[in-house]
Motif scaffolding. Structure first.
Motif, PDB file in Angstrom:
ATOM      1  N   PRO A  79       0.815  -1.222   0.000  1.00 19.33           N
ATOM      2  CA  PRO A  79       0.000   0.000   0.000  1.00 19.33           C
ATOM      3  C   PRO A  79       0.850   1.274   0.000  1.00 19.33           C
ATOM      4  O   PRO A  79       0.435   2.284  -0.570  1.00 19.33           O
ATOM      5  N   SER A 110       0.384   3.820  -3.004  1.00 22.22           N
ATOM      6  CA  SER A 110      -0.043   5.175  -2.625  1.00 22.22           C
ATOM      7  C   SER A 110       0.933   6.218  -3.137  1.00 22.22           C
ATOM      8  O   SER A 110       0.526   7.284  -3.611  1.00 22.22           O
ATOM      9  N   GLU A 168      -7.102  -1.918  -0.479  1.00 23.54           N
ATOM     10  CA  GLU A 168      -6.076  -1.880   0.575  1.00 23.54           C
ATOM     11  C   GLU A 168      -6.384  -0.768   1.577  1.00 23.54           C
ATOM     12  O   GLU A 168      -6.284  -0.965   2.781  1.00 23.54           O
ATOM     13  N   ARG A 169      -6.764   0.387   1.048  1.00 27.16           N
ATOM     14  CA  ARG A 169      -7.072   1.536   1.915  1.00 27.16           C
ATOM     15  C   ARG A 169      -8.217   1.205   2.868  1.00 27.16           C
ATOM     16  O   ARG A 169      -8.142   1.468   4.065  1.00 27.16           O
ATOM     17  N   ASN A 170      -9.270   0.608   2.336  1.00 24.65           N
ATOM     18  CA  ASN A 170     -10.418   0.245   3.174  1.00 24.65           C
ATOM     19  C   ASN A 170     -10.042  -0.767   4.243  1.00 24.65           C
ATOM     20  O   ASN A 170     -10.467  -0.652   5.395  1.00 24.65           O
ATOM     21  N   ARG A 171      -9.231  -1.765   3.871  1.00 21.18           N
ATOM     22  CA  ARG A 171      -8.808  -2.773   4.854  1.00 21.18           C
ATOM     23  C   ARG A 171      -7.946  -2.141   5.942  1.00 21.18           C
ATOM     24  O   ARG A 171      -8.126  -2.415   7.132  1.00 21.18           O
ATOM     25  N   TRP A 172      -6.984  -1.275   5.541  1.00 21.52           N
ATOM     26  CA  TRP A 172      -6.104  -0.621   6.528  1.00 21.52           C
ATOM     27  C   TRP A 172      -6.902   0.290   7.459  1.00 21.52           C
ATOM     28  O   TRP A 172      -6.653   0.336   8.656  1.00 21.52           O
ATOM     29  N   LEU A 173      -7.867   1.023   6.902  1.00 22.73           N
ATOM     30  CA  LEU A 173      -8.674   1.911   7.741  1.00 22.73           C
ATOM     31  C   LEU A 173      -9.556   1.126   8.700  1.00 22.73           C
ATOM     32  O   LEU A 173      -9.769   1.559   9.838  1.00 22.73           O
ATOM     33  N   THR A 174     -10.048  -0.021   8.265  1.00 17.59           N
ATOM     34  CA  THR A 174     -10.840  -0.871   9.159  1.00 17.59           C
ATOM     35  C   THR A 174      -9.989  -1.321  10.335  1.00 17.59           C
ATOM     36  O   THR A 174     -10.423  -1.239  11.499  1.00 17.59           O
ATOM     37  N   VAL A 175      -8.777  -1.790  10.064  1.00 24.86           N
ATOM     38  CA  VAL A 175      -7.873  -2.215  11.137  1.00 24.86           C
ATOM     39  C   VAL A 175      -7.530  -1.023  12.026  1.00 24.86           C
ATOM     40  O   VAL A 175      -7.592  -1.110  13.260  1.00 24.86           O
ATOM     41  N   HIS A 176      -7.179   0.105  11.411  1.00 20.12           N
ATOM     42  CA  HIS A 176      -6.821   1.304  12.170  1.00 20.12           C
ATOM     43  C   HIS A 176      -7.964   1.740  13.089  1.00 20.12           C
ATOM     44  O   HIS A 176      -7.753   2.004  14.279  1.00 20.12           O
ATOM     45  N   THR A 203     -13.512   7.230   6.687  1.00 22.09           N
ATOM     46  CA  THR A 203     -13.163   6.600   5.413  1.00 22.09           C
ATOM     47  C   THR A 203     -13.686   7.358   4.292  1.00 22.09           C
ATOM     48  O   THR A 203     -14.207   7.855   3.686  1.00 22.09           O
TER      49      THR A 203
END
Length: 101
Positions: A2, A6, A79-87, A101
């Motif tokens: 990512p 990015s 990837e962004r959505n998955r990382w933001l979910t974890v974050h 998001t």
């Protein structure tokens, strides 16, 4: 993955410039070497997420420039959505303010 996608979403770049940009944005916390970055670039290119082209740089030297593909942009969105979910989940656990998001 990512971080590279990015970085390339901002515009085409070559290896050392990507390394430098990530180091700057992380405040020196992320230090990549050529040996760490180039296998990732080759894998992303093999997966069709980025494309490369040899070009002459301002210095007159040939450099391999990378750019994100449309498939790479789609992958980056996931990837962004998955990382933001974890974050955001960690923020809730740590009692910090989530990022929208």
């Amino acid at each position: 993955k990512p971080l590279v996608l990015s970085s390339l979403a901002e515009g085409e770049s070559y290896g050392y410039e990507i390394i430098k940009r990530v180091r700057e944005l992380s405040g020196g916390q992320i230090e990549w070497s050529d040996g760490m970055l180039y296998p990732v670039l080759h894998r992303l290119e093999g997966d069709g997420l980025i494309r490369s082209e040899w070009k002459e740089a301002d210095t007159g030297r040939e450099r391999k420039y990378y750019r994100i593909s449309s498939k790479g942009r789609q992958n980056l969105a996931g990837e962004r959505n998955r990382w933001l979910t974890v974050h955001n989940t960690l923020c809730k656990l740590w009692k910090l303010k989530p990022v929208s998001t």
